[in-house]
Design an enzyme around this catalytic site. Structure first.
Site, mmCIF file in Angstrom:
data_model
loop_
_atom_site.group_PDB
_atom_site.id
_atom_site.type_symbol
_atom_site.label_atom_id
_atom_site.label_comp_id
_atom_site.label_asym_id
_atom_site.label_seq_id
_atom_site.Cartn_x
_atom_site.Cartn_y
_atom_site.Cartn_z
ATOM 1 N N ASP A 117 54.073 9.045 -9.804
ATOM 2 C CA ASP A 117 53.494 8.907 -8.459
ATOM 3 C C ASP A 117 52.109 9.535 -8.408
ATOM 4 O O ASP A 117 51.202 9.025 -7.734
ATOM 5 C CB ASP A 117 54.395 9.588 -7.421
ATOM 6 C CG ASP A 117 55.789 8.998 -7.428
ATOM 7 O OD1 ASP A 117 55.921 7.797 -7.720
ATOM 8 O OD2 ASP A 117 56.745 9.749 -7.164
ATOM 9 N N GLY B 11 59.692 11.775 -2.528
ATOM 10 C CA GLY B 11 59.700 10.368 -2.133
ATOM 11 C C GLY B 11 58.452 9.734 -2.726
ATOM 12 O O GLY B 11 57.356 10.303 -2.631
ATOM 13 N N THR C 194 59.158 15.140 -12.576
ATOM 14 C CA THR C 194 59.393 14.443 -11.299
ATOM 15 C C THR C 194 58.067 14.238 -10.567
ATOM 16 O O THR C 194 57.322 15.188 -10.347
ATOM 17 C CB THR C 194 60.334 15.272 -10.387
ATOM 18 O OG1 THR C 194 61.421 15.755 -11.161
ATOM 19 C CG2 THR C 194 60.845 14.438 -9.229
ATOM 20 N N SER D 208 53.366 19.442 -6.488
ATOM 21 C CA SER D 208 52.632 19.644 -7.756
ATOM 22 C C SER D 208 51.429 18.736 -7.929
ATOM 23 O O SER D 208 50.820 18.727 -9.003
ATOM 24 C CB SER D 208 53.551 19.526 -8.966
ATOM 25 O OG SER D 208 54.565 18.676 -8.788
HETATM 26 O O1 RIB Z 1 59.175 9.557 -8.255
HETATM 27 C C1 RIB Z 1 59.776 10.777 -7.911
HETATM 28 C C2 RIB Z 1 60.485 10.657 -6.607
HETATM 29 O O2 RIB Z 1 61.557 9.757 -6.762
HETATM 30 C C3 RIB Z 1 61.108 11.942 -6.139
HETATM 31 O O3 RIB Z 1 60.240 12.722 -5.357
HETATM 32 C C4 RIB Z 1 62.331 11.476 -5.378
HETATM 33 O O4 RIB Z 1 62.243 11.632 -4.006
HETATM 34 C C5 RIB Z 1 62.515 10.009 -5.765
HETATM 35 O O5 RIB Z 1 62.209 9.195 -4.740
#
Ligand code: RIB
Length: 327
Positions: free
Chosen positions: A251, A39, A247, A290
């Site tokens: 973030d 998330g 992934t 990670s």
């Molecule tokens: O930015 C990556 C995230 O996007 C993932 O962890 C997933 O949950 C989505 O929300």
């Protein structure tokens, strides 16, 4: 030191790895299934907390089994969960991810994230020197309410408009720093961009959104292009590494950058720091698990010059200052 407040999503990422992505209508055999905390909000909060900066997450979980696991994981990463509520009769956010050749496709089902509201984001007390961060996996009016409060407190606001969607100018006007990739930039600027475009093309699109804010366009291994207050673009180069799973890398960049700004670092140094953090993240599987620690990032940063103090500007000509608090 300031604090970081992240209002955002919390998901369980259900990840299937495969040799390649299926085409539409096709089934391919997978290799393994993983359950990783994720998330965008949670990932950014973990990335910030792991840099040793006090970090509070504001959001919602459901009352399912994932909720318990997610809370336990996030607490263990040092994220303050005092403003994460549980919503009855609702599942926690869930992302279904296919991972092949280090690239992913994601379907996100918001669940409780879709219910984060203005009252939720009104609960924490923000202050000057803090950094307020959000993304587009919670309702946009909630983000606007959060940033209105942040602005009133003199807190710096950081928006990562991901996943890409259009937003009205009333929301964008509340943003001090916009961090986005080329897809998100294209959607907000209303133009078509691709990752092979020259930096000047991104700078032109970013300038159309600037209106007094700082814009950081993340360009993967090419690094990040930053426009301070619509001025001359600066390119902070990325690190070439072998990615296994991208992934959460964006973030990681956002959370690490927010942590450095809350610590008083100038923007150029914060960008270089966040680039290194993201380059570590892509070499590991999963999103939130990670995120690197401060020690791991610092081990890869160029050494500071002799006599340089940790909190001082490493490149004072590019320093970024939060806007003055309203009277
Ligand atoms: O930015 C990556 C995230 O996007 C993932 O962890 C997933 O949950 C989505 O929300």
């Amino acid at each position: 030191m300031g604090r970081v407040f992240v209002a955002g999503s919390i998901n369980m990422d259900v990840v299937a790895t495969a040799e390649r992505h299926p085409r539409i209508g096709e089934t391919v055999a997978g290799e393994a299934v993983f359950y990783f905390p994720g998330g965008k909000g949670a990932n950014q909060a973990v990335a910030s907390a792991k840099q040793g900066v006090p970090t509070t997450l504001v959001g919602r979980l459901g009352t399912d089994a994932f909720a318990k696991e997610l809370r336990t994981f996030l607490a263990a990463q040092g994220v303050d969960l005092g403003f994460v509520k549980h919503t009855d009769n609702m599942h926690s956010g869930t992302a279904i991810i296919t991972l092949a050749n280090a690239d992913n496709t994601i379907v996100v089902v918001p669940g409780a994230n879709g219910l984060v509201d203005a009252d939720d984001v009104a609960a924490p007390v923000l202050a000057k020197g803090d950094v307020a961060v959000s993304q587009f996996e919670i309702p946009l009016p909630t983000i606007a309410a959060f940033f209105e409060r942040a602005r009133a407190a003199g807190t710096t606001t950081v928006l990562n408009p991901a996943p890409a969607k259009t937003a009205d100018s009333a929301l964008l006007d509340l943003v001090d720093i916009l961090i986005l990739n080329e897809t998100e930039l294209g959607v907000l600027a209303g133009t078509e961009l691709s990752d092979g475009d020259p930096p000047a093309r991104f700078a032109e699109a970013a300038r159309s959104l600037a209106q007094g804010k700082t814009i950081c366009v993340t360009l993967g291994k090419r690094g990040v292009l930053a426009l301070l207050d619509g001025g001359e673009p600066m390119l902070v180069p990325g690190r070439e590494v072998k990615a296994v799973d991208t992934t959460g890398a964006g973030d990681c960049f956002v959370g690490a950058l927010a942590s450095q700004l809350a610590s008083g670092e100038p923007l150029r140094d914060a960008l270089a720091y966040a680039n290194v953090a993201a380059s570590i993240c892509v070499q590991r599987m999963g999103a939130a698990p990670s995120m690197p620690t401060r020690e791991e990032v610092e081990a890869l940063l160029p050494p500071r010059r002799p006599g340089e103090i940790v909190t001082s500007a490493r490149s004072s000509d590019q320093s970024w200052h939060p806007p003055p608090a309203p009277a």
